[in-house]
Design an enzyme around this catalytic site. Structure first.
Site, PDB file in Angstrom:
ATOM      1  N   ASP A 183     -69.939  24.853-130.853  1.00  0.00           N
ATOM      2  CA  ASP A 183     -69.174  26.105-130.976  1.00  0.00           C
ATOM      3  C   ASP A 183     -67.687  25.832-130.688  1.00  0.00           C
ATOM      4  O   ASP A 183     -66.810  26.257-131.444  1.00  0.00           O
ATOM      5  CB  ASP A 183     -69.683  27.173-129.989  1.00  0.00           C
ATOM      6  CG  ASP A 183     -71.156  27.520-130.166  1.00  0.00           C
ATOM      7  OD1 ASP A 183     -71.459  28.682-130.449  1.00  0.00           O
ATOM      8  OD2 ASP A 183     -72.013  26.613-130.022  1.00  0.00           O
ATOM      9  N   THR A 232     -76.211  30.541-132.797  1.00  0.00           N
ATOM     10  CA  THR A 232     -76.312  29.374-131.891  1.00  0.00           C
ATOM     11  C   THR A 232     -77.775  29.109-131.516  1.00  0.00           C
ATOM     12  O   THR A 232     -78.178  27.951-131.366  1.00  0.00           O
ATOM     13  CB  THR A 232     -75.454  29.623-130.628  1.00  0.00           C
ATOM     14  OG1 THR A 232     -74.119  29.885-131.064  1.00  0.00           O
ATOM     15  CG2 THR A 232     -75.444  28.420-129.707  1.00  0.00           C
TER      16      THR A 232
END
Ligand code: AMP
Ligand code: MG
Length: 329
Positions: free
Chosen positions: A45, A125
């Site tokens: 990320d 995610t």
């Protein structure tokens, strides 16, 4: 066919982000941290946010970036995670320093006003951590409307035998297009022509906690849909809808969070992609998505995106299933 879409450098930035997220996965650098809202975040990320922000700093330095991840969270992360971020970013910027990376990530604190870029460096995610679907999602918002959107989905395949990896891009008025992860030909994306709800495929979150499974099952019953919902993470769902591989995309606030409001970075790129592929996108009450309300779609409840022919029918079915209010607030 060459779509001559604007912001080709943003497409390159999405490809770079995909190299970075894949590198994190291949090197097993996927240790997850919990953010303040308990959602997970990984080196991928932060590294993907850094490479996209670096491209924006170079090509469009005066337009703010509104991105999901926060430099302070990385500053406080365990040293191993910080090292993984550095290693991952160096796949794209071999000489990047820690200071460069922190400065790029911190650029994502821009204000969501007027004209701004919005980024989810790793959307889904949880899917990324399962080795399933995830996307890097970048969009340009101008006065509350999305005008450009791009999604890099490294684990998605649209055609049999194609290697995994789809880059999908749309610009307002110029259509929606897809290519592989390596530079190559672009193909136009078109939604499915299905207009019989019994044949509709519903696209929904994989994570039960991100949606309202009972409501989706109830809607499927009301529609008489015989095909099982397709569960997958991230805005890859919007890519399938734009590519004609599904007809109905639903985000219904979870039963325990009826007032959940969607984050702009979770919807902007995908919503434009579907519209430009010929589909229709509203909230569950049939109102257009309003990207002028800050970090969330504060004026919208959930999302309904369809191939178009089914849209009105699904809005009626949402009312019959008790999911749509009589009158929008
Ligand atoms: P999906 O993979 O479609 O479920 O979408 C992933 C996104 O769902 C994440 O990026 C989160 O921002 C968002 N999300 C997290 N919690 C919720 C929730 N309770 N309801 C709806 N969406 C959520
Ligand atoms: Mg997300």
């Amino acid at each position: 066919m060459n779509p001559t879409l604007p912001y080709p450098w943003a497409v390159d930035a999405l490809r770079a982000a995909a190299r970075v997220t894949r590198a994190v996965q291949q090197a097993h650098m996927t240790q997850a941290l919990a953010k303040a809202d308990h959602s997970p975040v990984t080196a991928a990320d932060f590294a993907a946010q850094a490479v996209i922000a670096a491209a924006l700093a170079k090509h469009d330095p005066h337009t703010p970036l509104v991105a999901e991840e926060d430099a302070a969270t990385l500053e406080a992360a365990p040293p191993a995670v910080q090292r993984h971020v550095l290693l991952a970013v160096r796949h794209v910027h071999p000489r990047a320093t820690w200071r460069d990376i922190m400065a790029w990530i911190a650029q994502g604190h821009g204000a969501p006003r007027g004209r701004f870029w919005v980024l989810d460096p790793v959307d889904g995610t949880k899917g990324f951590l399962r080795g399933a679907q995830y996307a890097t999602a970048l969009a340009l918002v101008e006065d509350g409307k999305v005008t450009w959107g791009g999604l890099a989905c490294p684990n998605l395949t649209l055609a049999d035998h194609a290697p995994p990896g789809v880059l999908a891009v749309a610009a307002r008025g110029r259509g929606a297009w897809a290519a592989g992860m390596q530079p190559g030909p672009w193909k136009p994306l078109h939604v499915s022509p299905v207009d019989d709800p019994r044949e509709a495929r519903i696209l929904r979150s994989y994570e039960a906690a991100h949606t309202h499974g009972d409501a989706i099952r109830q809607l499927a019953r009301v529609l008489g849909t015989s095909r099982s919902p397709v569960r997958l993470d991230s805005q890859a769902k919007y890519v399938l809808l734009a590519a004609g591989q599904g007809e109905i995309y639903l985000r219904i606030p979870p039963r325990l969070q009826p007032n959940y409001r969607e984050k702009i970075w979770d919807q902007a790129a995908g919503a434009l992609l579907v519209e430009e592929a010929g589909g229709k996108v509203t909230d569950l009450d049939g109102c257009p998505l309003d990207f002028s309300q800050g970090l969330t779609l504060a004026r919208n409840r959930g999302v309904l995106a369809t191939n178009g022919p089914l849209h009105t029918l699904v809005l009626h079915a949402l009312r019959r299933a008790g999911i749509r209010r009589e009158r929008p607030a």
